[in-house]
Design an enzyme around this catalytic site. Sequence first.
Site, PDB file in Angstrom:
ATOM      1  CG  ASP A 177      48.463  15.174 -26.040  1.00  0.00           C
ATOM      2  OD1 ASP A 177      47.962  14.073 -25.754  1.00  0.00           O
ATOM      3  OD2 ASP A 177      47.873  16.263 -25.853  1.00  0.00           O
ATOM      4  CE1 TYR A 234      52.180  17.141 -19.043  1.00  0.00           C
ATOM      5  CE2 TYR A 234      50.855  16.821 -17.080  1.00  0.00           C
ATOM      6  CZ  TYR A 234      51.350  16.359 -18.279  1.00  0.00           C
ATOM      7  OH  TYR A 234      51.020  15.100 -18.709  1.00  0.00           O
TER       8      TYR A 234
END
Length: 256
Positions: free
Chosen positions: A53, A111
């Site tokens: 994002d 992540y």
Amino acid sequence: MKNRYFLEIAYNGARFHGWQIQKNQISVQGELTRHISILLNEKITCHGCGRTDAGVHAKKYMMHFDSTAKLNGSFGRKLNSFLPNDISIKKMYANDKKSIHARFDALSRSYEYLLSKGKNPFLQNMATLVFEKYDINLMNEACKILMEYKDFEAFSKGHNSHNHYLCDLHEAKWEENEETIIFKIKSNRFVRSMIRMLSGTMIQVGRKQISLDQFRKIIESKDRTKSGKAMAAHGLYFMDVEYPEGAFSKDLMNRD
């Protein structure tokens, strides 16, 4: 005949509108596509190992492109010198058989979400600043609950392009040191904004605003309105991606 090349890259996502090319927005994919196409004098399409994002960073992200040119490591070094300072080429690989795809052949993606425990000039705009104390043990108990499930619709923001919310989690845990609190998670795939929403919800567990039983019910509800708010993008890092053993040869940038 076209040859396939893989690049391991890192980028600071602060000024980018995510990885993927979007109309009238600057993106990591757009910058790489433009610079590679210019250097090769050839129309190039870059394929990434996943989407990030707007504002999200990457420390080890894999992408590939196909070209008629026969390239060596000097191309990676030259590309590095042309790219903006917030994108770096770390390694370069050749895959002439084109048998590996950066996105579809990835086995897992990792992540980290980074919280800074107090004001830290070296983490400014690179971590989410917090002054509270959280119950990390409770948050790790929430991680154990998380590992029992595969459907994460409750932590998906907006439309999911894959039409399902199933993820096979490999790891989820919180770690704390003197300066930071880090959420580490690894899965075969993630749904949109999943990690940021998970982080926000588990912080509520750490604050004792919701119980472990309530956390379980949020997962089972599949209702995104019941989860915590998504944490800020600047604290999220794409850390690693795994492929089948032997997928790549030696790093060309360190070989010639």
